[in-house]
Design an enzyme around this catalytic site. Structure first.
Site, short mmCIF file in Angstrom:
data_model
loop_
_atom_site.label_atom_id
_atom_site.label_comp_id
_atom_site.label_asym_id
_atom_site.label_seq_id
_atom_site.Cartn_x
_atom_site.Cartn_y
_atom_site.Cartn_z
N ASP A 298 0.80 -1.72 0.33
CA ASP A 298 -0.08 -0.40 -0.09
C ASP A 298 0.97 1.03 -0.32
OD1 ASP A 298 -3.35 0.41 1.48
OD2 ASP A 298 -2.09 2.28 1.44
N ALA A 299 0.92 2.16 -0.98
CA ALA A 299 1.57 3.97 -1.00
C ALA A 299 1.00 4.34 0.56
CB ALA A 299 1.01 4.26 -2.22
N ILE B 111 1.34 0.96 -6.72
CA ILE B 111 1.26 0.49 -7.81
C ILE B 111 1.79 0.66 -9.05
CG2 ILE B 111 -0.91 -0.92 -6.42
CD1 ILE B 111 -2.74 0.62 -8.24
N ALA C 102 -6.47 2.18 -5.26
CA ALA C 102 -7.48 2.75 -5.91
C ALA C 102 -8.03 4.33 -4.98
CB ALA C 102 -8.76 2.56 -6.64
N ASP D 196 -20.05 -1.36 -9.05
CA ASP D 196 -20.95 -0.89 -9.59
C ASP D 196 -21.54 -0.20 -11.06
OD1 ASP D 196 -21.95 0.68 -7.46
OD2 ASP D 196 -23.49 -0.23 -6.75
N GLU D 197 -20.39 1.36 -10.00
CA GLU D 197 -20.37 2.45 -10.76
C GLU D 197 -20.33 2.37 -12.27
OE1 GLU D 197 -19.07 6.03 -8.60
OE2 GLU D 197 -19.83 5.52 -7.14
N TYR E 234 -13.82 9.31 -11.83
CA TYR E 234 -14.09 7.79 -11.03
C TYR E 234 -14.57 6.52 -11.66
CZ TYR E 234 -14.98 3.89 -7.31
OH TYR E 234 -14.55 3.23 -7.17
N ASN F 266 -20.17 -0.21 -0.23
CA ASN F 266 -20.47 -0.58 1.34
C ASN F 266 -20.32 0.61 2.56
OD1 ASN F 266 -17.74 -2.72 0.39
ND2 ASN F 266 -18.97 -1.91 -0.75
N PRO G 193 -21.64 17.56 -9.40
CA PRO G 193 -21.77 17.74 -10.67
C PRO G 193 -22.04 15.93 -11.15
CG PRO G 193 -20.43 19.08 -9.60
CD PRO G 193 -20.62 18.21 -8.97
N HIS H 172 -24.62 13.89 -10.70
CA HIS H 172 -24.28 13.41 -9.40
C HIS H 172 -25.18 11.56 -10.28
CE1 HIS H 172 -26.07 12.81 -5.17
NE2 HIS H 172 -25.45 11.96 -5.40
P1 NAD Z 1 -10.10 3.63 0.62
O1 NAD Z 1 -10.15 5.08 -0.38
O2 NAD Z 1 -10.23 3.32 1.40
O3 NAD Z 1 -8.77 2.47 0.24
C1 NAD Z 1 -7.53 3.26 -1.01
C2 NAD Z 1 -6.33 2.25 -0.62
O4 NAD Z 1 -5.96 2.68 -1.53
C3 NAD Z 1 -5.49 3.08 0.58
O5 NAD Z 1 -4.63 2.06 1.52
C4 NAD Z 1 -4.90 3.98 -0.24
O6 NAD Z 1 -3.38 4.66 0.51
C5 NAD Z 1 -4.09 2.53 -1.55
N1 NAD Z 1 -4.00 3.41 -2.22
C6 NAD Z 1 -4.28 4.57 -2.88
N2 NAD Z 1 -3.14 4.69 -4.57
C7 NAD Z 1 -2.83 3.51 -4.17
C8 NAD Z 1 -1.34 3.04 -5.05
N3 NAD Z 1 -1.07 3.79 -6.37
N4 NAD Z 1 -0.53 2.55 -4.76
C9 NAD Z 1 -0.73 1.40 -4.25
N5 NAD Z 1 -1.94 1.49 -3.00
C10 NAD Z 1 -2.40 2.70 -3.14
O7 NAD Z 1 -10.49 2.85 -0.24
P2 NAD Z 1 -11.84 1.68 -0.40
O8 NAD Z 1 -13.44 2.10 -0.27
O9 NAD Z 1 -11.36 0.97 0.94
O10 NAD Z 1 -12.15 0.79 -1.58
C11 NAD Z 1 -11.18 -0.01 -2.20
C12 NAD Z 1 -11.65 -0.86 -3.60
O11 NAD Z 1 -12.98 -0.96 -3.40
C13 NAD Z 1 -10.92 0.65 -4.80
O12 NAD Z 1 -11.17 -0.17 -5.63
C14 NAD Z 1 -12.71 0.87 -4.53
O13 NAD Z 1 -13.05 1.46 -6.70
C15 NAD Z 1 -13.66 -0.44 -4.75
N6 NAD Z 1 -14.74 -0.50 -4.27
C16 NAD Z 1 -15.31 0.61 -2.80
C17 NAD Z 1 -16.99 0.54 -2.60
C18 NAD Z 1 -16.29 1.99 -1.32
O14 NAD Z 1 -18.24 1.71 -0.82
N7 NAD Z 1 -16.06 2.07 -1.06
C19 NAD Z 1 -17.64 -0.19 -2.86
C20 NAD Z 1 -17.29 -0.98 -4.60
C21 NAD Z 1 -16.12 -1.46 -4.95
O1 DAU Z 2 -20.66 2.35 -4.95
C1 DAU Z 2 -19.63 1.96 -5.08
C2 DAU Z 2 -19.51 3.61 -5.23
O2 DAU Z 2 -20.09 3.86 -3.58
C3 DAU Z 2 -17.52 3.05 -4.70
O3 DAU Z 2 -17.25 2.94 -5.98
C4 DAU Z 2 -16.99 3.99 -4.89
O4 DAU Z 2 -15.69 4.23 -4.24
C5 DAU Z 2 -17.67 4.99 -3.66
O5 DAU Z 2 -16.52 6.28 -3.22
C6 DAU Z 2 -19.29 4.99 -3.11
O6 DAU Z 2 -19.21 5.87 -4.08
P1 DAU Z 2 -20.64 7.26 -3.68
O7 DAU Z 2 -20.04 8.18 -4.39
O8 DAU Z 2 -22.18 6.55 -3.44
O9 DAU Z 2 -20.28 6.78 -2.44
P2 DAU Z 2 -20.41 8.37 -1.36
O10 DAU Z 2 -20.39 7.85 0.27
O11 DAU Z 2 -19.50 9.28 -1.77
O12 DAU Z 2 -22.08 9.12 -1.60
C7 DAU Z 2 -23.50 8.10 -1.38
C8 DAU Z 2 -24.18 9.54 -2.01
O13 DAU Z 2 -24.23 10.11 -0.99
C9 DAU Z 2 -24.41 10.36 -3.55
O14 DAU Z 2 -25.55 10.35 -3.56
C10 DAU Z 2 -23.80 10.99 -2.52
C11 DAU Z 2 -24.15 11.26 -1.24
N1 DAU Z 2 -23.29 12.33 0.05
C12 DAU Z 2 -22.34 12.21 0.00
C13 DAU Z 2 -21.73 12.90 0.20
C14 DAU Z 2 -20.34 12.72 0.61
C15 DAU Z 2 -24.40 13.16 -0.21
O15 DAU Z 2 -25.53 13.81 -0.20
N2 DAU Z 2 -23.12 13.97 0.80
C16 DAU Z 2 -21.94 13.82 1.15
O16 DAU Z 2 -20.91 14.87 1.92
#
Ligand code: NAD
Ligand code: DAU
Length: 336
Positions: A34-35, A61, A84, A127-128, A151, A181, A275, A277
């Site tokens: 991890d970076a 990576i 990521a 799923d995005e 993204y 998640n 933007p 959304h």
């Molecule tokens: P996060 O932002 O919490 O963590 C990302 C991690 O990747 C961090 O530890 C960061 O240091 C590391 N990283 C970033 N750039 C790097 C690089 N160049 N080399 C090595 N490490 C690096 O992310 P998350 O929410 O845990 O998401 C993890 C994965 O799951 C991502 O690929 C994301 O697209 C995917 N995903 C997330 C969600 C969600 O709801 N959070 C849902 C579906 C899929």
């Molecule tokens: O669907 C999977 C994705 O879910 C992952 O791939 C992404 O990494 C993860 O960030 C997440 O994306 P979203 O854009 O759906 O998540 P976020 O938590 O940023 O926003 C969830 C919803 O809430 C979205 O409709 C925007 C809204 N929102 C978000 C923030 C941060 C608000 O209304 N206010 C806020 O301050």
């Protein structure tokens, strides 16, 4: 002999929960590469530091030489790539790093896996990649790829590269596409931890637009068990959606958090919309259920309560992640 896996991005939210889940539920060993960007946090794994099956390597990576060194040092069964840039809002204000990390980084990792003959490569996608839905319908693995944010476009590009490595070089790759998640250790730029921490501190809760956008929520532990089911049992080249039928409008999520914490809805502040959304996500994970026998264990209601409890019980973690650069990001982004 027990397998060793290279987990990339294991210091982030889902990666750290996955490593903890894996060490508790299998006999594999893990190298976490991890970076440590703003989203990576070794505190997320502090309880595992003395586990002999866990090793941390600080690396990027995108850095082919560092990757080759790490992968060449031991016999890895597979690579699971969580690394990521992950926040949609940050991709809108600065898309370039998303292409660098999510596309070029995944390419470097694929090349390394190919050069070292790694048995299986699992790409954690989202799923995005399918874009947005109206009030009806759901995403299957056969839905068209129509990413809308920088993204989502970068994650889709990575998926296409993974697919190309399977078709061109015969590499054993699999892709998972999960819905939103929530759970412990999520960086508080994402909706649920942001709302929990702001509510705990009696700060305004910024809701984009009218709050009617819908996300399909899954507890991070259910995502982890699904990833492992796919890693162990999917066929090479397959794609699996991951979701737990957890659709909720954002306003309902925010209200539920306030209600559980006993806080007033007067904390809600409607702010400018994101933007482009995406209106609604909904994931059909029936293939995962029927082919691999996976099922989620957490209802949204119970999962949200236990998640809130975790943040309440981990005030030090919350204070650390909300200090310094986070405050600056928050001020600039929300202007609250
Ligand atoms: P996060 O932002 O919490 O963590 C990302 C991690 O990747 C961090 O530890 C960061 O240091 C590391 N990283 C970033 N750039 C790097 C690089 N160049 N080399 C090595 N490490 C690096 O992310 P998350 O929410 O845990 O998401 C993890 C994965 O799951 C991502 O690929 C994301 O697209 C995917 N995903 C997330 C969600 C969600 O709801 N959070 C849902 C579906 C899929
Ligand atoms: O669907 C999977 C994705 O879910 C992952 O791939 C992404 O990494 C993860 O960030 C997440 O994306 P979203 O854009 O759906 O998540 P976020 O938590 O940023 O926003 C969830 C919803 O809430 C979205 O409709 C925007 C809204 N929102 C978000 C923030 C941060 C608000 O209304 N206010 C806020 O301050």
């Amino acid at each position: 002999m027990a397998k060793t896996l290279l987990i990339c991005g294991g210091a982030g939210f889902i990666g750290s929960n996955f490593i903890r889940w894996l060490l508790a539920n299998s006999d594999v060993s893990v190298v976490n590469y991890d970076a440590l960007t703003y989203a990576g946090n070794l505190e997320n794994l502090s309880d595992l530091e003395s586990d002999p099956r866990y090793t941390f390597v600080h690396g990027d990576i995108r850095d082919a030489a560092a990757l080759n060194k790490t992968v060449g040092e031991q016999d890895f069964d597979g690579i699971i790539n969580f690394a990521a840039e992950t926040h949609v809002d940050r991709s809108i204000s600065g898309p370039a790093i998303f292409v660098d990390t999510n596309v070029s980084g995944t390419l470097a990792l694929l090349e390394c896996a190919r050069a070292h003959g790694i048995r299986r490569f699992l790409q954690i996608s989202t799923d995005e990649v399918y874009g947005t839905l109206g009030r009806d319908g759901t995403f299957t693995e056969h839905s068209q790829l129509r990413p809308n944010s920088p993204y989502a476009a970068s994650k889709t590009s990575a998926d296409l590269m993974v697919r190309a490595y399977h078709h061109t070089y015969g590499m054993d790759t699999v892709i998972t596409r999960c819905s939103n998640n929530y759970g412990p250790r999520q960086f508080p730029e994402k909706l649920i931890p942001l709302m929990i921490l702001n509510a705990l501190d009696d700060e305004p809760l910024p809701v984009y637009g009218d709050g009617e956008n819908v996300r399909d929520w899954i507890h991070v532990d259910d995502h982890c068990s699904a990833v492992w089911a796919v890693y162990c049992n999917a066929n090479a080249g397959e794609v699996y959606n991951i979701g737990a039928d957890g659709e909720q409008a954002n306003m309902d999520v925010v209200r539920a958090i306030l209600q559980i914490l006993g806080k007033s809805e007067r904390l809600i502040r409607f702010v400018a919309d994101r933007p482009g959304h995406d209106f609604r996500y909904s994931v059909d994970a029936s293939a995962l259920r029927s082919n691999l026998g996976w099922q989620p264990r957490h209802s949204f209601e119970a999962g949200l309560r236990s998640t809130i409890e975790w943040y309440r019980a981990n005030a030090d973690w919350c204070a650390h992640v909300r200090s310094g650069a986070y405050r600056e990001y928050y001020r600039q982004h929300y202007k609250l």
